[in-house]
Design an enzyme around this catalytic site. Structure first.
Site, short mmCIF file in Angstrom:
data_model
loop_
_atom_site.label_atom_id
_atom_site.label_comp_id
_atom_site.label_asym_id
_atom_site.label_seq_id
_atom_site.Cartn_x
_atom_site.Cartn_y
_atom_site.Cartn_z
N ASN A 19 0.80 -1.23 0.00
CA ASN A 19 0.00 0.00 0.00
C ASN A 19 0.83 1.28 0.00
O ASN A 19 0.31 2.36 -0.22
CB ASN A 19 -0.96 0.02 1.20
CG ASN A 19 -0.24 0.01 2.53
OD1 ASN A 19 0.82 -0.63 2.67
ND2 ASN A 19 -0.78 0.70 3.51
N ARG A 20 2.15 1.16 0.22
CA ARG A 20 2.97 2.38 0.21
C ARG A 20 4.43 2.04 -0.09
O ARG A 20 4.84 0.88 -0.04
CB ARG A 20 2.89 3.13 1.55
CG ARG A 20 3.30 2.32 2.75
CD ARG A 20 2.89 3.01 4.05
NE ARG A 20 3.19 2.20 5.22
CZ ARG A 20 4.32 2.28 5.93
NH1 ARG A 20 5.25 3.15 5.58
NH2 ARG A 20 4.51 1.52 6.98
N GLY A 21 5.20 3.06 -0.41
CA GLY A 21 6.64 2.91 -0.61
C GLY A 21 7.01 1.91 -1.68
O GLY A 21 6.41 1.85 -2.76
N ILE A 22 8.01 1.09 -1.38
CA ILE A 22 8.53 0.13 -2.35
C ILE A 22 7.45 -0.88 -2.74
O ILE A 22 7.28 -1.20 -3.93
CB ILE A 22 9.75 -0.61 -1.76
CG1 ILE A 22 10.91 0.36 -1.56
CG2 ILE A 22 10.18 -1.76 -2.67
CD1 ILE A 22 12.08 -0.24 -0.79
N ARG A 42 -2.22 -4.29 6.48
CA ARG A 42 -2.99 -4.46 7.72
C ARG A 42 -4.38 -3.86 7.58
O ARG A 42 -5.33 -4.31 8.21
CB ARG A 42 -2.25 -3.81 8.88
CG ARG A 42 -1.07 -4.65 9.36
CD ARG A 42 -0.28 -3.96 10.43
NE ARG A 42 0.74 -4.83 10.99
CZ ARG A 42 1.73 -4.42 11.75
NH1 ARG A 42 1.83 -3.14 12.06
NH2 ARG A 42 2.63 -5.26 12.21
N GLY A 85 7.61 -5.41 5.98
CA GLY A 85 8.57 -5.50 7.08
C GLY A 85 8.42 -4.32 8.02
O GLY A 85 7.78 -3.32 7.70
N TYR A 148 16.81 -5.78 12.84
CA TYR A 148 16.44 -5.62 11.43
C TYR A 148 17.46 -6.27 10.51
O TYR A 148 17.11 -7.00 9.57
CB TYR A 148 16.29 -4.13 11.12
CG TYR A 148 15.80 -3.83 9.72
CD1 TYR A 148 14.46 -4.03 9.37
CD2 TYR A 148 16.67 -3.31 8.76
CE1 TYR A 148 14.01 -3.73 8.10
CE2 TYR A 148 16.22 -3.01 7.49
CZ TYR A 148 14.89 -3.22 7.15
OH TYR A 148 14.44 -2.93 5.88
N LYS A 152 16.84 -9.40 7.89
CA LYS A 152 17.04 -9.25 6.45
C LYS A 152 18.16 -10.16 5.94
O LYS A 152 18.11 -10.65 4.80
CB LYS A 152 17.32 -7.79 6.12
CG LYS A 152 16.13 -6.87 6.34
CD LYS A 152 14.95 -7.26 5.48
CE LYS A 152 13.80 -6.27 5.57
NZ LYS A 152 12.67 -6.64 4.69
#
Length: 242
Positions: A19-22, A42, A85, A148, A152
């Site tokens: 839904n946003r960003g990358i 979500r 993430g 994090y 990853k």
């Protein structure tokens, strides 16, 4: 008989955190090339042309429900992009057990749940594309991001093990490792901090979300049919040698 251009067959694509960003850029790129795209968030909201599915990666039942909804709407996913993430950044001695476990549970265990569920139908179909979105931080490390970075980095071992396990059934598994990307998060950084980060990057700029998306869509294309178990950096050279 007149010649007509034959449209490519639509594939079912599932993008988490779309839904946003990358994640949004990745979803939009697949929509633009004619695929049927579902995105998990979500809230359940989705970019134009995509189907929104509410999903909580820390809940196995929610992940299963998201796959069932996607399967009913557009068929079983032939392409899975595990992008969603979270971060809980703080220095090691201040990092709580909850800071650690929430990031690992969402970023790493969540990806495990996704690929396990997706692989059921991919194995039967004897084809599939799995792309895990990692980070340059997982290769280089970063102070304040022990949790994090570990989550990853874990995706790399996961992808390479999946490659050996699933490759014989025509399923490819690859990792994209973005560096600094122009998102709401980086836009909110002070200008001097942004300038400091850019000085560390050989290309001297942040990536656009679309530049990350183009690598993801390529990995899911016929042109990348013989690429699997790879970690592809999209970081302007920041993580060279890793």
């Amino acid at each position: 008989m007149s010649e007509e251009q034959v449209s490519p067959v639509k594939r079912s694509v599932l993008v988490t955190g779309g839904n946003r960003g990358i994640g949004r850029a990745i979803a939009e790129a697949f929509v633009a090339q004619g695929d049927a795209v579902a995105v998990t968030t979500r809230s359940g909201e989705a970019p134009e042309g995509a189907y929104g599915v509410a999903c909580e990666l820390t809940d196995p039942a929610s992940v299963d429900a998201a796959f069932k909804a996607t399967e009913e709407h557009q068929g079983a996913p032939e392409v899975l992009v595990a992008n969603a993430g979270i971060t809980r950044d703080t220095l090691l001695l201040r990092m709580s057990e909850d800071d650690w476990s929430q990031v690992i549970e969402t970023n790493l265990t969540g990806s495990f749940r996704l690929v396990k569920r997706a692989s059921r139908t991919m194995l039967r179909a004897r084809k599939g594309r799995i792309v895990l979105v990692s980070s340059v931080v997982g290769l280089l490390g970063s102070p304040g991001q022990v949790n994090y970075a570990a989550s990853k980095a874990g995706l790399v071992g996961m992808a390479r093990s999946l490659t050996r396990e699933l490759g014989g059934r025509g399923i490819t598994t690859n990792v994209v490792a973005p560096g600094y990307v122009e998102t709401d998060m980086t836009a909110g950084l002070p200008e001097e901090q942004q300038a400091s980060y850019k000085q560390q990057i050989p290309l001297q700029r942040f990536a656009s979300p679309a530049e990350v998306a183009s690598v993801v869509t390529w990995l899911a294309s016929d042109g990348a049919a013989y690429v699997t178990g790879a970690v592809i950096p999209v970081d302007g050279g920041l993580g060279m040698g890793h």
